[in-house]
Design an enzyme around this catalytic site. Sequence first.
Site, short mmCIF file in Angstrom:
data_model
loop_
_atom_site.label_atom_id
_atom_site.label_comp_id
_atom_site.label_asym_id
_atom_site.label_seq_id
_atom_site.Cartn_x
_atom_site.Cartn_y
_atom_site.Cartn_z
CB SER A 166 -0.10 -8.35 -1.27
OG SER A 166 -1.39 -8.99 -0.72
CD GLU B 33 -10.18 4.72 0.51
OE1 GLU B 33 -10.09 6.04 0.81
OE2 GLU B 33 -9.29 3.44 -0.34
CE LYS C 152 -4.75 -1.69 0.51
NZ LYS C 152 -4.35 -3.05 1.90
#
Length: 395
Positions: free
Chosen positions: A380, A114, A92
């Site tokens: 990930s 968010e 991220k």
Amino acid sequence: MKTEKIAIDKRGYYGEFGGAYVPEMLHANVKELQDCYLEVLADPAFQKEFRSLLKNYVGRPTPLYFAKRLSAKYDTQIYLKREDLCHTGAHKINNTIGQILLAQRLGKKRIIAETGAGQHGVATATVCALMGLECIVYMGKLDIERQAPNVARMKMLGATVVPALSGNMTLKDATNEAIRDWLSNPSDTHYIIGSVVGPHPYPDLVAKLQAVISEEILEQLPEQTGRKLPDAVMACVGGGSNAAGAFYHFINEPSVQLIAAEAAGLGVHSGETAATIALGKPGVLHGSRSYLIQTDDGQVVEPYSISAGLDYPGVGPLHAHLAATKRAKYFPVTDEEALKAVVELSRLEGIIPALETAHALALLREIKFKKEEIVVICLSGRGDKDLETYMKYLM
Ligand SMILES: *Cc1c(COP(=O)(O)O)cnc(C)c1O
């Protein structure tokens, strides 16, 4: 940087999916981003700063690791792209670093985001601390309760965490609150969306920032295998950003199979699922047209997955397009299959993956590869945030 691998038109459509469906009050903000994002991304000064932070702050390039024991078990050649080793524990931050640099160039002083599992919230709070910008993170009240360690991390980093109290009080509801905030503060605020979702240009912007994942695979694979391209690339899909990054530079290489896992929850037909591509129909949510799990009269169905990061009723328009055109294949994976894959990777390779990631790993049981084939799996994120769940279900 290599770009323009993906056909997207001026209005932000991949085929019939995408676009920018936003309220009148946000037209100016979204237009500002649409008009500048390609120029900013191509600016050498931006690239220099972005690349330097990816290297020295995030820890890139992340390793491409040959998973020997996992490969032996499935009788093929499995390489793991170690996004779990990025600062903050997942891919991220590639996106939040890029967007914070963009926000600075637009003169924005206030950042909103968010978050579901809290990974994007932590990555956003991290870059706001890094740049000295105010940070407000919207998070469903239920997610605040079930993801306490990430809430604590965001607070440590100086962010304000605001509970979303509508709907299921999860990611979709947090996104609605963030959009509402942006509507009331359009001039000084940048909204850092955490995946390849939202109105154009976000899906393309986030895909291009995450494309560093496949850019590195292209460099690392020949060094390690003598082969230019893998036979398959696999990733999990929530909104679809780690998959978009891992697929990006392979989309126009037809010899490379693109394979993704979406969260089936308790089963595709159980009513408790987030398998958007298996069940969804075209519709509009949070600013773009994509597949969406909805009732016959177009009401969004509340999704379910054990993994908060995949618990979303939509999917990025790029993935809707790759699925519709059959360029990529999407398989549903249940909670139980994902949990099995968590234990398997932990015991075979000494790597505890995130619950989201485990959905991609679980596909190894379903898809048979040849012995000499090279399969790259995007790892990930790491599983630290999920330890409580793992203890509950596995011990
Ligand atoms: C957020 C998250 C995901 C899902 O988001 P995408 O945008 O689909 O990548 C997957 N894995 C991890 C570790 C995450 O934190």
